[in-house]
Design an enzyme around this catalytic site. Structure first.
Site, short mmCIF file in Angstrom:
data_model
loop_
_atom_site.label_atom_id
_atom_site.label_comp_id
_atom_site.label_asym_id
_atom_site.label_seq_id
_atom_site.Cartn_x
_atom_site.Cartn_y
_atom_site.Cartn_z
N SER A 145 0.83 -1.19 0.00
CA SER A 145 0.00 0.00 0.00
C SER A 145 0.87 1.26 0.00
O SER A 145 1.67 1.45 -0.92
CB SER A 145 -0.95 -0.05 1.20
OG SER A 145 -2.00 0.87 1.06
N GLU A 240 -9.97 -3.85 -6.04
CA GLU A 240 -9.62 -2.75 -5.15
C GLU A 240 -9.41 -1.43 -5.88
O GLU A 240 -9.06 -1.40 -7.06
CB GLU A 240 -8.40 -3.10 -4.30
CG GLU A 240 -7.12 -3.38 -5.07
CD GLU A 240 -5.94 -3.56 -4.15
OE1 GLU A 240 -5.71 -2.68 -3.30
OE2 GLU A 240 -5.24 -4.58 -4.28
N HIS A 270 -7.39 -5.66 -0.56
CA HIS A 270 -6.16 -4.88 -0.50
C HIS A 270 -5.09 -5.59 0.36
O HIS A 270 -5.37 -6.02 1.47
CB HIS A 270 -6.52 -3.53 0.10
CG HIS A 270 -5.44 -2.52 0.15
ND1 HIS A 270 -4.74 -2.11 -0.97
CD2 HIS A 270 -4.93 -1.80 1.18
CE1 HIS A 270 -3.86 -1.18 -0.62
NE2 HIS A 270 -3.96 -0.99 0.68
#
Length: 297
Positions: A145, A240, A270
């Site tokens: 991320s 996502e 995610h």
């Protein structure tokens, strides 16, 4: 999709996904959910955990007794929060599979420390490992991320500063674009079980408050020129909101001649590989990550 994945998606949709929060509310919310890791650490036999607190590096080190390889791992948390403890299970298994060590780095968070503070700190961590005498061909940089975005930014900075590239890099669902297309975000929003289009837009405002800095490739790595960058593995779920970010990084890297290993899965969420050992898909795909790393020796 496994039963575990279905359960995790139900929980994250209820506890993490939000709409309509202003910057201050979003910081409080994400720090509450990301800084209080509920996960139980189940360390595999032969892996030890130590804290590291040095001028060039603060964080955790998980290692086998005679490590042959080093992973610098940058955790996620929307550039706003996150704790290394969340990643002990995954990092310990990665260390075991690679017969290596994983350094889990901490870095300063926005809004108190906006861009480029986090990228500066991760760059220091790579230089710290080189300073310990680690050979670059034995170092891997990885992250999920926001940590995936920081991983990509660090690869570009390493190249730009004339330092040797690491062996390879791995990103799970990297955040990489300060200029997302609203239509794409909104189309993916319903299927994302963790993040909303709303969260992504607000995080950009928090992390890079100066719009003039958002086109900097260290802030938006999908805009970078990847010439001379090491081999790269990208994992992402087709469900996502950051799916398009990952695709743009893949395309930019391949355009520059970088070898990219691409792993996408439908129906997942995610950064699912982080959920090992609880999630069967995470266990399977972490083995693929280890195989990718070993192959580039």
């Amino acid at each position: 999709m496994s039963i575990q994945a279905t359960l995790i998606k139900a929980v994250t949709r209820r506890t993490i996904k939000r709409y309509g929060l202003d910057e201050e509310q979003l910081v409080r919310h994400l720090r509450k959910v990301f800084n209080n890791s509920p996960s139980l650490t189940l360390m595999p036999f032969g892996v030890k955990l130590n804290k590291v607190n040095q001028p060039g590096f603060e964080g955790d080190r998980l290692s086998v007794s005679d490590p042959q390889m080093t992973v610098l791992y940058i955790h996620g948390g929307a550039y706003i929060g996150g704790v290394t403890k969340t990643y002990h299970n995954m990092a310990a298994r990665l260390a075991k599979q690679l017969k290596g060590e994983v350094y889990l780095a901490t870095y300063p968070f926005a809004p108190e420390h906006p861009f480029p503070a986090a990228t500066d700190r991760v760059m220091e961590a790579y230089e710290y490992l080189l300073g310990l005498g680690k050979a670059p061909e034995d170092i891997v940089i990885a992250g999920d991320s926001a940590g995936g975005g920081l991983t990509l930014a660090t690869l570009l900075r390493i190249r730009d500063q004339g330092l040797p590239q690491p062996r390879c890099a791995v990103t799970f669902s990297p955040g990489s674009n300060c200029f997302p297309e609203d239509s794409i975000l909104d189309a993916l929003d319903p299927s994302d079980a963790m993040l909303s289009a709303d969260i992504i837009r607000t995080v950009i405002d928090i992390y890079v408050p100066d719009p003039a800095q958002r086109s900097n490739p260290y802030a938006s790595p999908c805009l970078g020129d990847y010439s001379g960058i090491c081999p790269l593995m990208i994992t992402v779920s087709t469900d996502e909101v950051l799916y398009s970010d990952a695709k743009r990084v893949r395309d930019a890297a391949q355009k520059s001649g970088v070898e990219v290993e691409w792993l996408e899965r439908g129906g997942l969420f995610h950064v699912w590989p982080v959920m090992t050992p609880l999630l069967p898909e995470a266990r399977q795909d972490l083995k693929k990550v280890s195989a990718f790393i070993r192959r580039h020796g």
